[in-house]
Scaffold this motif. Structure first.
Motif, PDB file in Angstrom:
ATOM      1  N   PRO A  13      35.923  84.360  62.531  1.00 13.31           N
ATOM      2  CA  PRO A  13      36.414  84.296  63.912  1.00 13.31           C
ATOM      3  C   PRO A  13      37.676  83.454  64.065  1.00 13.31           C
ATOM      4  CG  PRO A  13      34.293  83.156  63.676  1.00 13.31           C
ATOM      5  CD  PRO A  13      34.518  83.956  62.434  1.00 13.31           C
ATOM      6  N   SER A  17      41.106  85.007  65.446  1.00 15.33           N
ATOM      7  CA  SER A  17      41.611  84.462  66.716  1.00 15.33           C
ATOM      8  C   SER A  17      43.124  84.215  66.669  1.00 15.33           C
ATOM      9  CB  SER A  17      40.880  83.166  67.080  1.00 15.33           C
ATOM     10  OG  SER A  17      41.322  82.099  66.249  1.00 15.33           O
ATOM     11  N   VAL A  20      45.345  86.414  68.806  1.00 15.14           N
ATOM     12  CA  VAL A  20      45.271  86.347  70.272  1.00 15.14           C
ATOM     13  C   VAL A  20      46.506  85.698  70.907  1.00 15.14           C
ATOM     14  CG1 VAL A  20      43.904  85.544  72.244  1.00 15.14           C
ATOM     15  CG2 VAL A  20      42.753  86.495  70.232  1.00 15.14           C
ATOM     16  N   TRP A  65      34.528  90.888  62.136  1.00 11.27           N
ATOM     17  CA  TRP A  65      35.789  90.156  62.351  1.00 11.27           C
ATOM     18  C   TRP A  65      36.994  90.934  61.874  1.00 11.27           C
ATOM     19  CZ3 TRP A  65      35.104  87.295  66.151  1.00 11.27           C
ATOM     20  CH2 TRP A  65      33.903  86.620  66.330  1.00 11.27           C
TER      21      TRP A  65
END
Lengths: 97, 97
Positions: A13, A17, A20, A65
């Motif tokens: 994760p 991330s 993002v 993921w």
């Protein structure tokens, strides 16, 4: 759950991330001129290989993921293409008379 | 070597190679305005976790490709910081008289 398993479960994760903030920045500014299209493209190809690998091994975190990261990469690529198109449009010679 | 092992061995280098075009682009243009600092930063934190995981499991490909990707991420972060500094410098009011 031992410490190593926790590290392994966090790694996916956290890495995913990373896409993002770039998606948010590209979406807000509309400009991706400094971003190479080949970055999300190569990430995507690599992560599709990870996804296949994960599916065959039945490794859920790897599938989950990498799947998320593939989606986020494709969003980055779409933002890049949109940005390049708008730039091209803006660079077109205008009839000013 | 079976097909799945080949896929697993290809996934690492292909994913890591995604950093290269971005490093080249950022180095050549000197501009990283559209690149979020948090992207390479979060990638790096995630890949340090993968590296620790790989070291404990004695998984050489995981260690190798994450290690390479950590180095490339830190180069991206350095390019971003350099670009942000130059931009700030350029934005300083100039004495034109």
């Amino acid at each position: 759950m031992d410490r190593l398993a926790v590290i392994g479960l966090l790694a996916g994760p956290v890495t995913t991330s990373g896409f993002v903030p770039q998606v948010i920045k590209g979406y807000r500014s509309g400009s991706m001129s400094d971003v190479s299209l080949f970055m999300p493209l190569l990430f995507m190809v690599g992560m599709i290989l990870w996804l296949i690998y994960g599916v065959f091994l039945g490794d859920l975190p790897v599938v989950l993921w990498n799947g998320m990261a593939i989606i986020l990469s494709s969003v980055l690529m779409a933002l890049k293409v949109r940005s390049a198109r708008q730039k091209r449009k803006g660079a077109e010679p205008r009839v000013t008379r």
